[in-house]
Each structure stands twice: as C-alpha cells, then as structure tokens.
Design a protein around this motif. Structure first.
Motif, mmCIF file in Angstrom:
data_model
loop_
_atom_site.group_PDB
_atom_site.id
_atom_site.type_symbol
_atom_site.label_atom_id
_atom_site.label_comp_id
_atom_site.label_asym_id
_atom_site.label_seq_id
_atom_site.Cartn_x
_atom_site.Cartn_y
_atom_site.Cartn_z
ATOM 1 N N GLU A 93 10.630 -15.204 -32.458
ATOM 2 C CA GLU A 93 10.176 -13.862 -32.828
ATOM 3 C C GLU A 93 8.663 -13.767 -32.716
ATOM 4 O OE1 GLU A 93 11.675 -12.114 -36.401
ATOM 5 O OE2 GLU A 93 13.513 -13.288 -36.258
ATOM 6 N N TYR A 94 8.214 -12.599 -32.324
ATOM 7 C CA TYR A 94 6.780 -12.365 -32.222
ATOM 8 C C TYR A 94 6.253 -11.914 -33.573
ATOM 9 C CZ TYR A 94 7.476 -12.665 -27.239
ATOM 10 O OH TYR A 94 7.792 -13.120 -25.990
ATOM 11 N N GLU A 95 5.093 -12.391 -33.920
ATOM 12 C CA GLU A 95 4.497 -12.019 -35.189
ATOM 13 C C GLU A 95 3.514 -10.877 -34.956
ATOM 14 O OE1 GLU A 95 1.895 -14.268 -38.519
ATOM 15 O OE2 GLU A 95 3.651 -15.328 -37.736
#
Length: 124
Positions: free
Chosen positions: A27-29
């Motif tokens: 997942e991208y933060e």
C-alpha cells in the motif's frame, strides 16, 4: 553455449520480476497533514488545504453518481461541512488546535471529520 547462458539470464530475470510483484502490491502511504503543519501554515495555505479537501469530496461524490455505495462517508462530509464557509472552517480548526495543544499530531482531516462534519451532519 552462449545461447544457453542468455536463456539462463533471461530466466533469472523473469523469476526475479515474478518474485518482486508482491513487493509492488504494498500500500502507498499518503502524506498526512497534522496540526503541527496546520499551525505553521499561513491562513491562505490553510484555506487552500480545505479547498483541496472539498475538491476531493466533490470528485468522489461525482464518481459515485446517483447510486453511491451503502458504506460511504460522502453524505456526512457534504451535509456536515455545508454550514461552513472556508474561512469558518479555518477558524474552527484553528480554535480546536488552540484548545487542544497536546493533540497537534492529530491529522487535520480527523479534526474536520470528528469535530466539524460528523457533528454537524446529525443536526440538520
């Protein structure tokens, strides 16, 4: 022999890429704007942040169309923030952080949700 080495190299590269795919699924933060950022910004920057947030809410409302999913927060955002102008939201958020100096690490969007939108949505 040269061709065999090339095939081994290509096979190794393909295997490496296949093993790397799960790493790409991480997942991208998203950067989070907290009260620390908020209090250091100018009134114009604060207002610009809120305009951007409102634009994202409006975009999501447009994408959802006439039949939004059952679990959506868009109606609460729209109904809850409707009574505020951007200047009033800036003031309300400023006042919340001033009254809660020990909570400056709380994200601005949380303050918008819990202190502004969610509270006002049920009172209309």
């Amino acid at each position: 022999m040269h061709r065999k080495s090339l095939l081994r190299l290509l096979g190794g590269l393909v295997l490496t890429l296949l093993l790397a795919v799960p790493a790409l699924a991480v997942e991208y933060e998203v950067p989070v704007v907290t009260g620390e950022h908020w209090m250091k910004s100018t009134p114009q920057e604060r207002k610009a942040f809120l305009v951007g947030a409102a634009t994202i809410i409006e975009l999501e409302q447009e994408v959802q169309g006439d039949t939004p999913p059952k679990k959506t927060t868009i109606d609460v955002w729209c109904k809850g923030l409707a009574p505020y102008s951007f200047d009033q939201m800036v003031t309300a958020i400023d006042q919340w952080y001033a009254a809660n100096p020990d909570k400056v690490t709380r994200p601005v969007v949380e303050v918008m949700w819990y202190e502004l939108a969610k509270g006002k949505a049920g009172k209309s």
